[in-house]
Scaffold this active site. Sequence first.
Site, PDB file in Angstrom:
ATOM      1  N   GLU A  90       0.646  -1.080  -0.184  1.00  0.00           N
ATOM      2  CA  GLU A  90      -0.004   0.025   0.207  1.00  0.00           C
ATOM      3  C   GLU A  90       1.330   1.132   0.189  1.00  0.00           C
ATOM      4  OE1 GLU A  90      -4.079  -0.416   1.381  1.00  0.00           O
ATOM      5  OE2 GLU A  90      -2.926  -0.996   3.375  1.00  0.00           O
ATOM      6  N   HIS A 109      -0.282   4.717   8.281  1.00  0.00           N
ATOM      7  CA  HIS A 109      -1.513   3.525   7.897  1.00  0.00           C
ATOM      8  C   HIS A 109      -1.633   2.193   9.281  1.00  0.00           C
ATOM      9  CE1 HIS A 109      -4.899   1.590   6.508  1.00  0.00           C
ATOM     10  NE2 HIS A 109      -4.108   0.069   5.568  1.00  0.00           N
ATOM     11  N   HIS A 111      -4.668  -0.473  11.376  1.00  0.00           N
ATOM     12  CA  HIS A 111      -5.460  -1.445  12.159  1.00  0.00           C
ATOM     13  C   HIS A 111      -6.224  -1.643  13.258  1.00  0.00           C
ATOM     14  CE1 HIS A 111      -4.732  -3.844   7.798  1.00  0.00           C
ATOM     15  NE2 HIS A 111      -4.745  -2.626   7.791  1.00  0.00           N
ATOM     16  N   HIS A 177     -11.428  -2.667   7.375  1.00  0.00           N
ATOM     17  CA  HIS A 177     -10.111  -2.044   6.979  1.00  0.00           C
ATOM     18  C   HIS A 177      -8.477  -1.237   7.789  1.00  0.00           C
ATOM     19  CE1 HIS A 177      -6.732  -1.109   3.828  1.00  0.00           C
ATOM     20  NE2 HIS A 177      -5.867  -1.127   4.818  1.00  0.00           N
TER      21      HIS A 177
END
Length: 248
Positions: A90, A109, A111, A177
């Site tokens: 990603e 980023h 989760h 996500h």
Amino acid sequence: MGQTQPPLAHAAEREAIALACRVLAHRGLADGILGHISLRMGENSLLVRCRGPRERGLAFTEASDIRLVDIDGNPAAESELEGGYAVPNELPLHTELLRQRADTNAVVHAHPPRVVAADLAGLGIRPIVGAFDIPGTRLAAGGVPVYPRGVLVRNRQLAAEMLDAMGDRPIVLLRGHGLTSAAETVEQAVLQAISVDTLAGLSLQVTASGGELADLPDSDMAELPDLGGSFNTQTAWRHELARLKAAE
């Protein structure tokens, strides 16, 4: 005898990103092997947490896991992706943000399970608290948008979709996500993510107890002081590092 590899440049920044990855994991926002942090290093280059040959997850990130690449994901030097290191799938999530936002230098980023659960339950991130977390309340009051696709953001087209959903906000939830947090510094980006995760957790607790979520009244919001960057970021970050050190 073989030649010794020269030390990688930007040692302090690599160590800072590695620590931030461990903070994310310690706080429960990046359990397992998924998640990454990046930092702009120049007009067309960034340091990013890569997956190495002995991958163990974000909780065990070392400075050697942080690698310098260009905006297209190519190694900035031959040694950067040697030894089995690979950029995140990603990476476009990071690079498209850095391309489009001149005021953004750091991207997180992660989760966080509570953030994913709250969003799937239909619970938005709202300013439900006050002095409990003033920066988080201000962040929520400005709105936390949602990118409604549970996809791997692995190309520029999907990253552009995420950015459209994000608008001008510093953080966006990714349905099913996780989240993406953008800021001027790595510390700021991580602390934003922690605040959103805390609000998601409180929202789940309140509704599970039969309560209803209510936004902080405008009159109370007006009374919340801006404690300044040295307190909101620097002191808060020292606390996160101290928590991490005590746990390791």
